[in-house]
Scaffold this active site. Structure first.
Site, PDB file in Angstrom:
ATOM      1  CG  MET A  18      -2.020  -0.324   0.797  1.00 21.79           C
ATOM      2  SD  MET A  18      -3.529  -0.351   1.909  1.00 21.79           S
ATOM      3  CE  MET A  18      -3.260  -0.482   3.877  1.00 21.79           C
ATOM      4  CG  ASP A  37       9.997  -0.571   3.564  1.00 21.32           C
ATOM      5  OD1 ASP A  37      10.686  -0.887   4.012  1.00 21.32           O
ATOM      6  OD2 ASP A  37       9.160  -0.497   3.004  1.00 21.32           O
ATOM      7  CB  VAL A  61       9.103   4.073  11.629  1.00 21.44           C
ATOM      8  CG1 VAL A  61       8.952   3.704   9.764  1.00 21.44           C
ATOM      9  CG2 VAL A  61       8.686   2.092  11.685  1.00 21.44           C
ATOM     10  CG  ASN A  87       1.906   2.869   4.696  1.00 16.99           C
ATOM     11  OD1 ASN A  87       1.034   2.462   5.021  1.00 16.99           O
ATOM     12  ND2 ASN A  87       2.592   2.641   4.090  1.00 16.99           N
ATOM     13  CE1 TYR A 150      -2.448  -4.143  11.715  1.00 18.51           C
ATOM     14  CE2 TYR A 150      -5.140  -4.884  12.386  1.00 18.51           C
ATOM     15  CZ  TYR A 150      -3.558  -4.036  11.729  1.00 18.51           C
ATOM     16  OH  TYR A 150      -4.070  -3.316  10.127  1.00 18.51           O
ATOM     17  CE  LYS A 154      -2.508  -0.965  11.608  1.00 17.26           C
ATOM     18  NZ  LYS A 154      -1.061   0.575  11.719  1.00 17.26           N
ATOM     19  CB  THR A 185      -2.049  -6.507  -0.366  1.00 22.96           C
ATOM     20  OG1 THR A 185      -1.961  -7.666   0.613  1.00 22.96           O
ATOM     21  CG2 THR A 185      -1.990  -4.752  -0.053  1.00 22.96           C
TER      22      THR A 185
END
Length: 244
Positions: A18, A37, A61, A87, A150, A154, A185
């Site tokens: 994405m 990345d 990150v 992202n 997860y 989120k 994806t």
């Protein structure tokens, strides 16, 4: 005129999937894009494909030093940052009992702490640009339950988005979260899971999963001045799953 003409954008985790789709659309719409990345090979290839308006910077990150470097390189190459798309993220599908503390801390660092570091690191650059837009990629599982690690991270992205929106609004910086459902994806369309995905799609009110480009178009809207009065909000793109 292109919707991001003259804007400088950083998109994390954008060497593939994405994030790469967002980067392609942003360049098409006139932005100068910094692809970050850990995957140096794919990130460099994408930047080369997109031409002079894109560069790749290798980034962990979860590292504050890496964030400082990304901002420094961006400003030196393109100028102050107008758009940040947080992202980068990973999934974890184990049960609570089976999840080790190390794995739990890993997903918290990548999905949650990285978003905090991104917003903290970019705000000074956005002040130089006299405003900006931060788009935090959450999930439909930032609204409803799912797997441990997860889901909670989120949900955290959703909360951090609101806190940052309130703090940054006087500085002309908007902050919103995007909540995708099931997206087409390469990972989820592999032969070994394709049948399950197609079966699950029947339970979605719209009877299909989303194209990657549909998510990118929403991210583009939030990055652009078209969404100039939107901040602190959740933008859900799940075909109606969470409306059931």
């Amino acid at each position: 005129m292109a919707r991001l003409e003259g804007k400088v954008a950083i998109i994390t985790g954008s060497a593939q999937g994405m994030g790469a789709a967002h980067a392609r659309l942003f360049v098409e719409e006139g932005a100068k894009v910094v692809i970050t990345d850990l995957n140096e090979e794919k990130g460099t290839a994408l930047a080369e494909e997109l031409g002079e308006n894109a560069i790749f910077v290798k980034q962990n990150v979860t590292s504050e030093d890496d964030w400082k470097n990304v901002i420094k390189v961006t400003e030196e190459k393109f100028g102050p940052v107008n758009v940040l798309v947080n992202n980068a993220g990973i999934t974890l599908a184990d049960s609570i009992e089976e999840t080790s503390l190390d794995n739990y801390n890993k997903i918290v660092q990548i999905n949650q702490v990285s978003v905090f570091l991104g917003m903290k690191s970019v705000i000074a650059s956005m002040r130089k640009a006299e405003g900006g837009s931060i788009v935090n990629i959450s999930s439909m599982n930032g609204l409803v339950g799912g797997a441990i690690g997860y889901t909670d991270t989120k949900f955290a992205v959703r909360g951090m988005t609101k806190a940052a929106a309130l703090e940054f609004s006087p500085q002309g910086v908007r902050v919103n979260s995007v909540h995708p459902g099931v997206i087409e994806t390469p990972m989820i369309m592999q032969e070994d899971v394709r049948e399950q995905v197609e079966e699950f799609a029947k339970t979605i009110p719209m009877k299909r999963i989303a194209k990657v480009e549909e998510v990118s178009n929403l991210v583009l809207f939030l990055a652009s001045d078209d969404s100039s009065y939107s901040t602190g909000s959740e933008f859900v793109i799940d075909g109606g799953l969470t409306a059931q």
